[in-house]
Motif scaffolding. Structure first.
Motif, PDB file in Angstrom:
ATOM      1  N   ASP A 192     -27.114  37.719 -20.017  1.00 51.23           N
ATOM      2  CA  ASP A 192     -27.039  38.556 -18.807  1.00 51.23           C
ATOM      3  C   ASP A 192     -27.924  39.794 -18.951  1.00 51.23           C
ATOM      4  OD1 ASP A 192     -26.372  39.591 -16.356  1.00 51.23           O
ATOM      5  OD2 ASP A 192     -24.202  39.656 -16.716  1.00 51.23           O
ATOM      6  N   GLU A 193     -29.110  39.711 -18.400  1.00 50.52           N
ATOM      7  CA  GLU A 193     -30.081  40.819 -18.426  1.00 50.52           C
ATOM      8  C   GLU A 193     -30.290  41.360 -19.825  1.00 50.52           C
ATOM      9  OE1 GLU A 193     -30.093  43.641 -15.252  1.00 50.52           O
ATOM     10  OE2 GLU A 193     -28.828  42.381 -13.996  1.00 50.52           O
ATOM     11  N   GLN A 226     -24.108  42.288 -19.868  1.00 49.95           N
ATOM     12  CA  GLN A 226     -25.093  43.161 -19.223  1.00 49.95           C
ATOM     13  C   GLN A 226     -25.008  44.563 -19.838  1.00 49.95           C
ATOM     14  OE1 GLN A 226     -24.719  42.732 -15.013  1.00 49.95           O
ATOM     15  NE2 GLN A 226     -26.347  44.176 -14.536  1.00 49.95           N
ATOM     16  N   THR A 279     -23.466  37.964 -12.551  1.00 50.26           N
ATOM     17  CA  THR A 279     -22.519  38.271 -13.625  1.00 50.26           C
ATOM     18  C   THR A 279     -21.166  37.618 -13.357  1.00 50.26           C
ATOM     19  OG1 THR A 279     -23.657  40.330 -14.166  1.00 50.26           O
ATOM     20  CG2 THR A 279     -21.345  40.169 -14.843  1.00 50.26           C
TER      21      THR A 279
HETATM   22 MG   LIG Z   1     -24.908  41.519 -13.143  1.00 51.65          MG
END
Ligand SMILES: [Mg+2]
Ligand SMILES: Nc1ncnc2c1ncn2[C@@H]1O[C@H](COP(=O)(O)OP(=O)(O)OP(=O)(O)O)[C@@H](O)[C@H]1O
Length: 241
Positions: free
Chosen positions: A163-164, A86, A44
């Motif tokens: 991000d995820e 995220q 991140t």
């Molecule tokens: Mg992360």
């Protein structure tokens, strides 16, 4: 051909912690690059550096041949780099449609009329047309992930950092998200995909890089990286066990 995005020797320190140490990579035009690695590896943070929300301690980021390190986040967004977060934080008091409209108006610099029609098209393309007039809290977690994607797309990116974006989804929902991402690639959007869902990221990525404690410990095609003993020890072992 010159890479679309290049990260050169980026180091990022928070006090004594080196969250990124001399990280290098390139994203080529039309490519999907996966980034994997354990919690706290710096994934991140790397996105924060690329999008300008954190200034690296050293190193630089080049986009379309131009150095963007030190530029403000909104400038970097306008140049054509978008991300999903995220932890999704849509504006809770606005509808799904308004959230995407705002991203098109501010992220891409469109008039409200043009932003509205663009938002409508994007919502349809990600399958949110039916819930566009609900608030983000009233839609399912999987739809909120799509909303996060729609907001990023509304800014008109050439490079999209995810991000995820598949965390918490069922296997069916992951399949649908992968289908959306493949469609975006066909439309010429290059992507960096940070993901803990190994099967998904290995399946969709052309290449993978592995971060561990801020260091890039491996880079290669998915099957090469999966067979790398150092990667198995640092990350994959536990997951495949
Ligand atoms: Mg992360
Ligand atoms: N703004 C900050 N200030 C201080 N430390 C930070 C900051 N941002 C991140 N860190 C630290 O840097 C390290 C890397 O964090 P980062 O969030 O980039 O990891 P990650 O790879 O995304 O992990 P995860 O898979 O859990 O999301 C962690 O030790 C984290 O606590």
């Amino acid at each position: 051909m010159a890479p679309l995005l290049e990260v050169r020797k980026v180091t990022c320190r928070f006090g004594a912690l080196e969250a990124l140490a001399d990280v290098d990579f390139q994203l080529r035009e039309g490519e999907i690059l996966g980034i994997i690695g354990p919690n706290g590896a710096g994934k991140t943070t790397l996105f924060n550096v690329i999008t300008g929300s954190i200034r690296p301690s050293a190193g630089e980021v080049i986009f379309q041949g131009r150095k963007i390190t030190g530029e403000r986040p909104y400038r970097i967004c306008r140049l054509g780099i978008a991300r999903t977060s995220q932890i999704a934080r849509p504006f809770p008091g606005l509808t799904v449609r308004e959230n995407v409209l705002i991203a098109a108006a501010y992220g891409k610099g469109l008039s409200l009329d043009r932003a509205r029609s663009e938002a409508g098209e994007i919502l349809t393309s990600v399958g949110l047309g039916a819930v566009a007039d609900l608030t983000p809290t009233a839609i399912s977690p999987a739809s909120r992930r799509r909303l996060e994607l729609a907001r990023a797309l509304a800014t008109g990116p050439r490079a999209l950092l995810l991000d995820e974006n598949m965390a918490g989804l069922t296997s069916g929902e992951i399949g649908e998200m992968l289908g959306l991402l493949n469609g975006l690639r066909e439309r010429g959007i290059s992507m960096v995909v940070v993901e803990h869902i190994i099967k998904a990221v290995m399946g969709i990525s052309d290449r993978i890089i592995v971060l561990d404690h801020g260091h890039k410990i491996a880079e290669g095609r998915p099957h090469e990286v999966a067979a790398d003993p150092q990667v198995v020890v640092a990350y994959l072992g536990r997951r495949y066990a």
